[in-house]
Write an enzyme that holds these catalytic residues in place. Sequence first.
Site, mmCIF file in Angstrom:
data_model
loop_
_atom_site.group_PDB
_atom_site.id
_atom_site.type_symbol
_atom_site.label_atom_id
_atom_site.label_comp_id
_atom_site.label_asym_id
_atom_site.label_seq_id
_atom_site.Cartn_x
_atom_site.Cartn_y
_atom_site.Cartn_z
ATOM 1 N N LEU A 132 0.864 -1.175 0.000
ATOM 2 C CA LEU A 132 0.000 0.000 0.000
ATOM 3 C C LEU A 132 0.899 1.223 0.000
ATOM 4 O O LEU A 132 1.921 1.237 0.684
ATOM 5 C CB LEU A 132 -0.901 0.022 1.243
ATOM 6 C CG LEU A 132 -1.957 -1.084 1.364
ATOM 7 C CD1 LEU A 132 -2.615 -1.022 2.735
ATOM 8 C CD2 LEU A 132 -2.999 -0.971 0.267
ATOM 9 N N ASP A 133 0.514 2.254 -0.761
ATOM 10 C CA ASP A 133 1.359 3.439 -0.761
ATOM 11 C C ASP A 133 1.328 4.099 0.621
ATOM 12 O O ASP A 133 0.450 3.830 1.432
ATOM 13 C CB ASP A 133 0.965 4.400 -1.883
ATOM 14 C CG ASP A 133 -0.436 4.929 -1.767
ATOM 15 O OD1 ASP A 133 -1.312 4.456 -2.513
ATOM 16 O OD2 ASP A 133 -0.669 5.823 -0.920
ATOM 17 N N THR A 134 2.294 4.961 0.838
ATOM 18 C CA THR A 134 2.510 5.525 2.174
ATOM 19 C C THR A 134 1.276 6.220 2.729
ATOM 20 O O THR A 134 0.980 6.125 3.928
ATOM 21 C CB THR A 134 3.700 6.511 2.142
ATOM 22 O OG1 THR A 134 4.824 5.855 1.558
ATOM 23 C CG2 THR A 134 4.061 6.967 3.547
ATOM 24 N N THR A 136 -1.842 5.542 2.060
ATOM 25 C CA THR A 136 -3.010 4.662 2.106
ATOM 26 C C THR A 136 -2.912 3.770 3.334
ATOM 27 O O THR A 136 -1.855 3.213 3.626
ATOM 28 C CB THR A 136 -3.097 3.789 0.843
ATOM 29 O OG1 THR A 136 -3.236 4.638 -0.296
ATOM 30 C CG2 THR A 136 -4.292 2.847 0.904
#
Length: 268
Positions: A132-134, A136
Site C-alpha cells: 500500500l502506498d505511504t 493509504t
Amino acid sequence: MKAARQPLRDHAFYPEGYTDERDTTEVPDGVRLQKVLAQAGVASRRACEEMIGDGRVTVNGQVVRRFGAKVDPVAQVIHVDGKRIPTAPDLVYYALNKPIGVVSTMDDPQGRPCLADYVEELAPRLFHVGRLDTETEGLLLLTNDGELANRLTHPSYGVQKKYWAKVPGPIPRDLGRRLKQGIDLEDGIAKADSFAIVHEHAQQALVEIVLHEGRKHVVRRMLEESGHRVLDLARIEFGPVKLGRTKPGTVRALSLKEVGELYAAVKL
C-alpha cells in the site's frame, strides 16, 4: 490371492479412473495425522480422529481413514473437508492494519516508519503480500509462506481487493459504469470489478471499489482520472480476509479458516 483394496481418491488431485496399488501417504518416521491436525488448530485430537474415520481428511489428494497414519506435515499437503490446512509448524500468517505514513517495506533507508516496526518480533523473514502506498491505510497480509505470497500477488489468480475511498461529491450516476468499463491510464486500461456508493453527504462521498490488479496507485489514479480526487483511501479486504475492527497499527494472526480460504483462492 485377494487384490489390494484401492484407496479413496480426491478428484481435485487425481483424474477420474486413476488407480494405485497401495496407499502411498504413509511416512514411517512421520507424525500421527490426528496430532498434526490438532496442533494446526483444526479440533481436539479425538475430534480429528473422528474426521479421519469419516473420510474428511486427504493427504496429497488421497483420503486417509487409518487411525495412527503417519505423515510429514512439512512436505505433504493436507485438506480437511476440501480446504487446505497449514500444517508446517514454522509457517505463520498475519493481517496488519497499516497506518497512514508507514512505508510498505521491511526497512527504509530514509528512516521512515516501516512494516518491521510492527512485525519484527513475530517471525523471521516475513513477506508482505503486495503493498500500500505511504498515504493509504488498511489491510496488509504478512507471511513466511513464499508460495502463497507469490500466488496472492500474481495477476493470473485474480484475487480481489476491496477499497473505501473518500472523494469530493456529488458522485455522477455513470461513475460506476465508467470504472467498470475501464479507465485509460498512462500504463494501460484499468477496470474495476465492482463499484458502490457507501455514503454520500453534502460535498463528500465514501465509495467502494473492488479490483483484482495491483498496479502502483491504481485506485487513486482511476478515481482521479475520472474526475474525483482521493482525500482518503483504505483497503478493507484482501481476498477472503477482512480488515474488520482491527485498529491501525494492530497485527492479528489469521484464523485457520482464513488461511484455508486464501489457499483455495489461489488453488493451493
